[in-house]
Design an enzyme around this catalytic site. Structure first.
Site, PDB file in Angstrom:
ATOM      1  N   GLU A 192       0.864  -1.186  -0.055  1.00  0.00           N
ATOM      2  CA  GLU A 192      -0.124  -0.093  -0.049  1.00  0.00           C
ATOM      3  C   GLU A 192       0.970   1.313   0.229  1.00  0.00           C
ATOM      4  OE1 GLU A 192      -2.928  -0.088   3.492  1.00  0.00           O
ATOM      5  OE2 GLU A 192      -2.578   2.298   3.242  1.00  0.00           O
ATOM      6  N   ARG A 199       1.734  10.051   0.565  1.00  0.00           N
ATOM      7  CA  ARG A 199       2.447  10.977   1.772  1.00  0.00           C
ATOM      8  C   ARG A 199       3.424  11.564   0.998  1.00  0.00           C
ATOM      9  NH1 ARG A 199       2.227   7.011   6.859  1.00  0.00           N
ATOM     10  NH2 ARG A 199       0.262   6.023   6.272  1.00  0.00           N
ATOM     11  N   THR A 222      -3.334   6.216   2.100  1.00  0.00           N
ATOM     12  CA  THR A 222      -3.442   7.701   2.187  1.00  0.00           C
ATOM     13  C   THR A 222      -4.022   8.323   1.178  1.00  0.00           C
ATOM     14  OG1 THR A 222      -1.272   7.471   3.466  1.00  0.00           O
ATOM     15  CG2 THR A 222      -2.339   9.464   3.611  1.00  0.00           C
ATOM     16  N   LYS A 257     -11.118  -0.238   6.753  1.00  0.00           N
ATOM     17  CA  LYS A 257      -9.755   0.058   7.410  1.00  0.00           C
ATOM     18  C   LYS A 257      -9.945   0.625   8.929  1.00  0.00           C
ATOM     19  CE  LYS A 257      -5.310   2.470   7.001  1.00  0.00           C
ATOM     20  NZ  LYS A 257      -4.243   2.669   6.161  1.00  0.00           N
TER      21      LYS A 257
HETATM   22  C1  3PG Z   1      -1.043   3.429   8.023  1.00  0.00           C
HETATM   23  O1  3PG Z   1      -1.095   4.345   7.199  1.00  0.00           O
HETATM   24  O2  3PG Z   1      -1.960   2.295   8.040  1.00  0.00           O
HETATM   25  C2  3PG Z   1      -0.211   3.428   9.127  1.00  0.00           C
HETATM   26  O3  3PG Z   1       0.862   4.416   8.947  1.00  0.00           O
HETATM   27  C3  3PG Z   1       0.409   2.381   9.668  1.00  0.00           C
HETATM   28  O4  3PG Z   1       0.705   2.333  11.184  1.00  0.00           O
HETATM   29  P1  3PG Z   1       2.049   1.646  11.562  1.00  0.00           P
HETATM   30  O5  3PG Z   1       3.124   2.605  11.241  1.00  0.00           O
HETATM   31  O6  3PG Z   1       1.689   1.943  13.261  1.00  0.00           O
HETATM   32  O7  3PG Z   1       2.239   0.340  11.203  1.00  0.00           O
END
Ligand code: 3PG
Length: 212
Positions: free
Chosen positions: A44, A48, A72, A132
């Site tokens: 994924e 960002r 994102t 999600k």
């Molecule tokens: C996301 O975008 O799902 C998060 O950044 C993932 O979170 P994590 O860095 O705690 O795994």
């Protein structure tokens, strides 16, 4: 919605969707290969960074076995750019109904996010069957997901945020959880340092937990 069911099956099969933050396009293919070799053939790629769309394109071209999507995604313009680049699915940290509707209209699999009953209701009413759950740790983790799942019967969740090799097994053991997401096997610092061997190893460890 056959395309959505096929996508959900793929997500369930991979078990863990690595959340990827790429600063440099040239890291995209080595990363995709390291994840796939480790047994997590998914990425994924988060919108960002400026490198997101080109990185998706590179992985889609060079790593056809990797289920590459965009994360994102906050607006329709990003969703379109991601799909044009080769993203096979769209993930959001919350939801924008414009993005959700655009994806459904174009048969692009989409996993929007919700953490409250009201948010999940809004998405269920659009026909979304998997959401999600982000940031999972801060919003009550498994206990909150279980409470939501008892109300939204048949709905499933993809927790991300604070998932790691220690708690992955507990999350995946719950039937309401289709898969987990996270960065722990490919932290941005590891990617920047070119630690693809380590990423492969951590992916292997996560894949072993998925297989139980
Ligand atoms: C996301 O975008 O799902 C998060 O950044 C993932 O979170 P994590 O860095 O705690 O795994």
């Amino acid at each position: 919605m056959g395309y959505m069911d096929d996508f959900y099956k793929n997500v369930e099969q991979v078990g863990v969707v690595p959340v990827v933050v790429l600063d440099r396009v040239e890291d995209a293919v080595p990363l995709g290969k390291a994840l796939a070799e480790g047994g997590l053939p998914a990425a994924e790629v988060t919108f960002r960074t400026a490198a997101a769309a080109d990185s998706i394109h590179a992985i889609a071209q060079e790593c056809p076995d990797v289920l590459v999507g965009a994360g994102t995604v906050l607006n329709e313009a990003q969703a379109k750019r991601a799909v044009d680049a080769g993203a096979r699915y769209i993930v959001s940290p919350g939801y924008d109904m414009g993005v959700v509707r655009w994806c459904l209209a174009h048969e692009v699999p989409v996993i929007p996010a919700g953490v409250t009953p009201t948010e999940v209701t809004a998405l269920v009413n659009e026909g979304i069957e998997v959401t999600k759950f982000f940031p999972a740790a801060q919003y009550g983790g498994l206990a909150t997901i279980r409470a939501l799942a008892s109300v939204f019967v048949g709905h499933r969740f993809m927790p991300t945020g604070g998932v790691n090799a220690e708690n992955l097994k507990d999350y995946l053991a719950d039937p309401a959880i289709i898969a987990c997401g996270g960065t722990w096997m490919c932290k941005p610092a590891m990617i920047r340092a070119g630690e693809f061997g380590r990423i492969c190893e951590l992916s292997r460890e996560a894949a072993a937990i998925v297989r139980g």
